[in-house]
Design a protein around this motif. Sequence first.
Motif, PDB file in Angstrom:
ATOM      1  N   LEU A  12       5.938   3.406   0.243  1.00  0.00           N
ATOM      2  CA  LEU A  12       5.242   2.170   0.859  1.00  0.00           C
ATOM      3  C   LEU A  12       4.056   2.291   0.611  1.00  0.00           C
ATOM      4  CD1 LEU A  12       7.087   1.208   4.378  1.00  0.00           C
ATOM      5  CD2 LEU A  12       6.978  -0.411   2.006  1.00  0.00           C
ATOM      6  N   GLY A  13       3.318   3.555  -0.177  1.00  0.00           N
ATOM      7  CA  GLY A  13       1.749   3.537  -1.001  1.00  0.00           C
ATOM      8  C   GLY A  13       1.138   4.218   0.511  1.00  0.00           C
ATOM      9  N   GLN A  14       1.500   5.105   1.377  1.00  0.00           N
ATOM     10  CA  GLN A  14       1.038   4.956   3.224  1.00  0.00           C
ATOM     11  C   GLN A  14       0.624   6.229   3.048  1.00  0.00           C
ATOM     12  OE1 GLN A  14       4.776   5.271   6.119  1.00  0.00           O
ATOM     13  NE2 GLN A  14       4.908   3.365   5.520  1.00  0.00           N
ATOM     14  N   PHE A  16      -2.659   7.421   5.546  1.00  0.00           N
ATOM     15  CA  PHE A  16      -3.093   7.039   6.628  1.00  0.00           C
ATOM     16  C   PHE A  16      -5.224   7.801   6.390  1.00  0.00           C
ATOM     17  CE2 PHE A  16       1.167   7.481   7.530  1.00  0.00           C
ATOM     18  CZ  PHE A  16       1.259   6.068   7.770  1.00  0.00           C
ATOM     19  N   LEU A  17      -6.147   6.668   6.843  1.00  0.00           N
ATOM     20  CA  LEU A  17      -7.221   6.697   7.216  1.00  0.00           C
ATOM     21  C   LEU A  17      -8.218   7.527   8.019  1.00  0.00           C
ATOM     22  CD1 LEU A  17     -10.153   7.040   5.407  1.00  0.00           C
ATOM     23  CD2 LEU A  17     -10.326   3.904   6.349  1.00  0.00           C
ATOM     24  N   GLY A  40      -0.976  -4.384   5.849  1.00  0.00           N
ATOM     25  CA  GLY A  40      -0.634  -3.037   5.768  1.00  0.00           C
ATOM     26  C   GLY A  40      -1.230  -1.947   7.210  1.00  0.00           C
ATOM     27  N   PRO A  41      -1.926  -2.600   8.663  1.00  0.00           N
ATOM     28  CA  PRO A  41      -2.684  -2.131   9.134  1.00  0.00           C
ATOM     29  C   PRO A  41      -1.794  -0.195   9.957  1.00  0.00           C
ATOM     30  CG  PRO A  41      -0.038  -2.936  11.307  1.00  0.00           C
ATOM     31  CD  PRO A  41      -0.915  -3.733   8.879  1.00  0.00           C
ATOM     32  N   GLY A  42      -0.304   0.180   9.115  1.00  0.00           N
ATOM     33  CA  GLY A  42       0.329   0.787  10.181  1.00  0.00           C
ATOM     34  C   GLY A  42       0.266   2.284  11.222  1.00  0.00           C
ATOM     35  N   GLU A  61       2.342  -6.368   8.345  1.00  0.00           N
ATOM     36  CA  GLU A  61       2.915  -5.530   7.935  1.00  0.00           C
ATOM     37  C   GLU A  61       4.527  -5.093   7.674  1.00  0.00           C
ATOM     38  OE1 GLU A  61       1.560  -1.524   8.025  1.00  0.00           O
ATOM     39  OE2 GLU A  61       3.747  -1.621   6.760  1.00  0.00           O
ATOM     40  N   MET A  62       4.865  -4.181   6.442  1.00  0.00           N
ATOM     41  CA  MET A  62       6.494  -4.281   5.967  1.00  0.00           C
ATOM     42  C   MET A  62       7.383  -3.153   6.613  1.00  0.00           C
ATOM     43  SD  MET A  62       7.669  -5.011   2.468  1.00  0.00           S
ATOM     44  CE  MET A  62       8.636  -4.111   1.749  1.00  0.00           C
ATOM     45  N   GLY A  85       6.553  -8.472   7.337  1.00  0.00           N
ATOM     46  CA  GLY A  85       7.530  -8.305   6.127  1.00  0.00           C
ATOM     47  C   GLY A  85       6.389  -7.822   4.929  1.00  0.00           C
ATOM     48  N   ASP A  86       7.117  -8.599   4.046  1.00  0.00           N
ATOM     49  CA  ASP A  86       6.319  -7.978   2.289  1.00  0.00           C
ATOM     50  C   ASP A  86       4.746  -8.771   2.357  1.00  0.00           C
ATOM     51  OD1 ASP A  86       4.978  -7.586  -0.146  1.00  0.00           O
ATOM     52  OD2 ASP A  86       7.450  -7.295  -1.034  1.00  0.00           O
ATOM     53  N   VAL A  87       3.465  -8.420   2.487  1.00  0.00           N
ATOM     54  CA  VAL A  87       2.617  -9.133   2.035  1.00  0.00           C
ATOM     55  C   VAL A  87       2.730  -9.550   0.200  1.00  0.00           C
ATOM     56  CG1 VAL A  87       1.159  -6.888   0.969  1.00  0.00           C
ATOM     57  CG2 VAL A  87      -0.214  -8.986   2.100  1.00  0.00           C
ATOM     58  N   ASN A 106      -6.160  -1.347   3.637  1.00  0.00           N
ATOM     59  CA  ASN A 106      -5.904  -0.185   3.135  1.00  0.00           C
ATOM     60  C   ASN A 106      -4.424  -0.600   2.760  1.00  0.00           C
ATOM     61  OD1 ASN A 106      -5.758   2.603   1.398  1.00  0.00           O
ATOM     62  ND2 ASN A 106      -5.938   3.425   3.970  1.00  0.00           N
ATOM     63  N   LEU A 111       0.785  -1.801  -4.865  1.00  0.00           N
ATOM     64  CA  LEU A 111       0.975  -3.244  -5.460  1.00  0.00           C
ATOM     65  C   LEU A 111      -0.664  -3.552  -5.813  1.00  0.00           C
ATOM     66  CD1 LEU A 111       2.323  -4.382  -1.920  1.00  0.00           C
ATOM     67  CD2 LEU A 111       3.264  -4.425  -4.292  1.00  0.00           C
TER      68      LEU A 111
HETATM   69  N1  SAM Z   1      -4.042   0.787   7.402  1.00  0.00           N
HETATM   70  C1  SAM Z   1      -3.818   2.071   7.244  1.00  0.00           C
HETATM   71  C2  SAM Z   1      -4.955   3.871   7.650  1.00  0.00           C
HETATM   72  O1  SAM Z   1      -5.874   2.925   6.940  1.00  0.00           O
HETATM   73  O2  SAM Z   1      -4.471   4.274   8.040  1.00  0.00           O
HETATM   74  C3  SAM Z   1      -2.436   2.623   6.159  1.00  0.00           C
HETATM   75  C4  SAM Z   1      -2.981   2.386   5.389  1.00  0.00           C
HETATM   76  S1  SAM Z   1      -1.369   2.572   4.390  1.00  0.00           S
HETATM   77  C5  SAM Z   1      -2.247   3.287   2.401  1.00  0.00           C
HETATM   78  C6  SAM Z   1      -0.542   1.282   3.357  1.00  0.00           C
HETATM   79  C7  SAM Z   1       0.027   0.359   4.378  1.00  0.00           C
HETATM   80  O3  SAM Z   1       0.537  -1.044   4.401  1.00  0.00           O
HETATM   81  C8  SAM Z   1       0.804   1.733   5.277  1.00  0.00           C
HETATM   82  O4  SAM Z   1       0.812   0.830   6.245  1.00  0.00           O
HETATM   83  C9  SAM Z   1       2.607   0.101   4.211  1.00  0.00           C
HETATM   84  O5  SAM Z   1       3.033   0.081   5.672  1.00  0.00           O
HETATM   85  C10 SAM Z   1       1.609  -1.019   4.525  1.00  0.00           C
HETATM   86  N2  SAM Z   1       2.739  -1.721   2.825  1.00  0.00           N
HETATM   87  C11 SAM Z   1       2.876  -1.163   1.965  1.00  0.00           C
HETATM   88  N3  SAM Z   1       3.849  -2.507   1.264  1.00  0.00           N
HETATM   89  C12 SAM Z   1       3.914  -3.293   2.228  1.00  0.00           C
HETATM   90  C13 SAM Z   1       3.844  -4.274   1.625  1.00  0.00           C
HETATM   91  N4  SAM Z   1       4.564  -4.921   0.938  1.00  0.00           N
HETATM   92  N5  SAM Z   1       3.263  -5.633   3.247  1.00  0.00           N
HETATM   93  C14 SAM Z   1       2.917  -4.999   3.869  1.00  0.00           C
HETATM   94  N6  SAM Z   1       2.504  -4.155   3.575  1.00  0.00           N
HETATM   95  C15 SAM Z   1       3.058  -2.905   3.043  1.00  0.00           C
END
Ligand code: SAM
Length: 256
Positions: A12-14, A16-17, A40-42, A61-62, A85-87, A106, A111
């Motif tokens: 999920l490309g996590q 965190f900032l 993607g608030p994480g 957020e997924m 869900g999936d953005v 972020n 994606l």
């Molecule tokens: N906003 C947070 C931060 O800056 O610390 C997290 C950023 S992290 C790079 C990407 C976020 O997008 C994660 O929370 C992840 O779970 C979410 N994410 C990844 N793929 C997604 C998708 N297809 N749809 C929605 N959210 C997604």
Amino acid sequence: MQAYDQTAKKALGQHFLRDRQAIRRIAAAVPEGVSVIEIGPGPGAITEALLARAGRLTLIEMDDRFAAHWQRRAEEDARLSVIHGDVMRELETAAANIRPDWIAGNLPYNLSGPLTAKLAGLDLPGGMVLMYQREVAERIAAAPGSKVYGGLSVLVRHHYEVRRLLTLPPGAFVPPPRVHSAVILLTPHRRVPPCAYADLQQIVRKGFAHRRKTIANNFRGVLTAGRFEAIGIDPGMRPEQLDYAAWTRIAAELSR
Ligand code: SAM
């Protein structure tokens, strides 16, 4: 956030900032009181800062853990809502229903390309503040003639001016990614686009299919050299030499 470091999901490309100054600058790009979608608030580095400013904040957020956390928060805060869900599936419907002024995020690195192609088609009154891998941000912000100028550089100019806001080293995140990141700001230029976004997307995909070939070659069987000349484009040019206006002239010529 440290706890999430251990369980960050690569798929999920996590990343965190954690850089407070970057968080402040991203949030400060969004005016107070507006309606915002955050992708993607994480665990919420940017979310909390946005909540302090936004009139209304919708999160997409997924990840189940984060979606559940924000759904609980939303029960206590009427300005907040969550789409779990999936953005890639949810974005267009959410944008049509909510009509946000701004989009922030972020973005999950995996994606970047397809998500940016969707985002660039949305005509927002405010703008977008988006974090990418630095290389992707450079491609998006590139001018014609640059080696990294490509389809995304053209697509974002349909509705927006592009500016790089800041660059961040891997250590600004937990866990650190392998590469630098950069934040770009998309501000509406408010000129009426000369063609439909869907047409521009098709043309750009075809035109950049073979970067090393001339555009006459990329459009072989579709547009003759004479028709390129009639719209003021040298058919011997390579796709990376054409500016946004030239791409729209091709789109218009093909829809005649
Ligand atoms: N906003 C947070 C931060 O800056 O610390 C997290 C950023 S992290 C790079 C990407 C976020 O997008 C994660 O929370 C992840 O779970 C979410 N994410 C990844 N793929 C997604 C998708 N297809 N749809 C929605 N959210 C997604």
